[in-house]
Design a protein around this motif. Structure first.
Motif, PDB file in Angstrom:
ATOM      1  N   LYS A  38       0.862  -1.182   0.000  1.00  0.00           N
ATOM      2  CA  LYS A  38       0.000   0.000   0.000  1.00  0.00           C
ATOM      3  C   LYS A  38       0.897   1.230   0.000  1.00  0.00           C
ATOM      4  N   PHE A  44      -7.903  -7.606   5.576  1.00  0.00           N
ATOM      5  CA  PHE A  44      -7.311  -7.859   4.264  1.00  0.00           C
ATOM      6  C   PHE A  44      -7.146  -9.365   4.056  1.00  0.00           C
ATOM      7  N   SER A  91     -14.257  -1.386   4.381  1.00  0.00           N
ATOM      8  CA  SER A  91     -13.329  -0.348   3.937  1.00  0.00           C
ATOM      9  C   SER A  91     -13.384   0.885   4.833  1.00  0.00           C
ATOM     10  N   ILE A 138     -10.504  -6.230   0.455  1.00  0.00           N
ATOM     11  CA  ILE A 138     -10.523  -5.362   1.631  1.00  0.00           C
ATOM     12  C   ILE A 138     -11.960  -5.298   2.133  1.00  0.00           C
ATOM     13  N   TYR A 192      -2.351   0.751  -4.447  1.00  0.00           N
ATOM     14  CA  TYR A 192      -2.040  -0.605  -4.039  1.00  0.00           C
ATOM     15  C   TYR A 192      -1.243  -1.282  -5.153  1.00  0.00           C
ATOM     16  N   ASP A 199      -7.878   3.490   4.197  1.00  0.00           N
ATOM     17  CA  ASP A 199      -7.460   2.521   3.176  1.00  0.00           C
ATOM     18  C   ASP A 199      -7.204   3.196   1.824  1.00  0.00           C
TER      19      ASP A 199
END
Lengths: 116, 114
Positions: A38, A64, A82, A79, A90, A86
């Protein structure tokens, strides 16, 4: 050489909903490692989850989880629930287990937006 | 905080110049990796050092060089800079042994070539 493909440049999801980011890869190796990183606006690269190819069980880290399909060479990230935090880019990444070939090969990334 | 430090955070320089980026790995990590993140090339592996020796080379230009010192910190030298070298340069470190070990990334150095 290994390649990693992320076909979704951008995704969005409502807060508290579930989203799945796609990743496919190409390799001739039978054993390898896969990662999701991430990158929030701060630009820091943060490891989200990792998977060993010889393990059939999908990895899970809190909200996750991955869906690892070795035959299809697919490694998607789910995910759940959320959260605003977040929101980030990614990146899916591949690593060979071989000595001297420990580099990470990254996909082009998916930008995830969380809608409040 | 990953434990990997990189200096400087930002660097602005002119074409044709030379710069040095510095990385200190996490305590105990023997491997250092350099990656370049640019808009057109994405995240690319440049080079890896393990315990002072070069272990692997990626798409690193001849104008770029790196080294790892006895105290395990590493430097990436970029010379004859071009506009296209503008990018975010990451250093990462790991234990370096075989297995599902993590590469820990530093905060990056943002290089702007004008």
């Amino acid at each position: 050489a290994q390649t990693v493909t992320q076909s979704q440049p951008e995704m969005s999801v409502q807060e508290a909903e579930t989203v799945t980011l796609s990743c496919t890869y190409d390799t001739s190796e039978s054993d390898y490692y896969l990662f999701w990183y991430k990158q929030p606006p701060s630009r820091q690269m943060i490891l989200v989850i990792r998977q060993e190819a010889y393990k059939q069980q999908n990895a899970t880290e809190n909200r996750f989880s991955v869906n690892f399909q070795k035959a299809a060479k697919s490694f998607s990230l789910k995910i759940s629930d959320s959260q605003l935090g977040d929101a980030a880019m990614y990146f899916c990444a591949y690593r060979s287990p071989n000595f001297g070939n420990e580099k990470l090969t990254f996909g082009t990334g998916t930008r995830l937006t969380i809608i409040p | 905080d990953s434990g990997v430090t990189q200096t400087p955070k930002h660097l602005i320089t002119a074409t044709g110049q030379r710069v040095t980026l510095r990385c200190s790995p996490r305590s105990g990590d023997l491997s250092v990796y350099w990656y370049q993140q640019s808009l057109d090339q994405g995240l690319q592996f440049l080079i890896q050092y393990y315990n002072g020796e070069e272990r692997a080379k990626g798409n690193i230009l001849e104008r770029f060089s790196a080294q790892q010192f006895p105290d395990l910190h590493s430097e990436l030298n970029l010379s004859s800079l071009e506009l296209g070298d503008s990018a975010l340069y990451f250093c990462a470190s790991s234990v370096g042994d075989r297995g599902l070990y993590e590469q820990y990334f530093g905060p990056g150095t943002r290089l702007t070539v004008t």
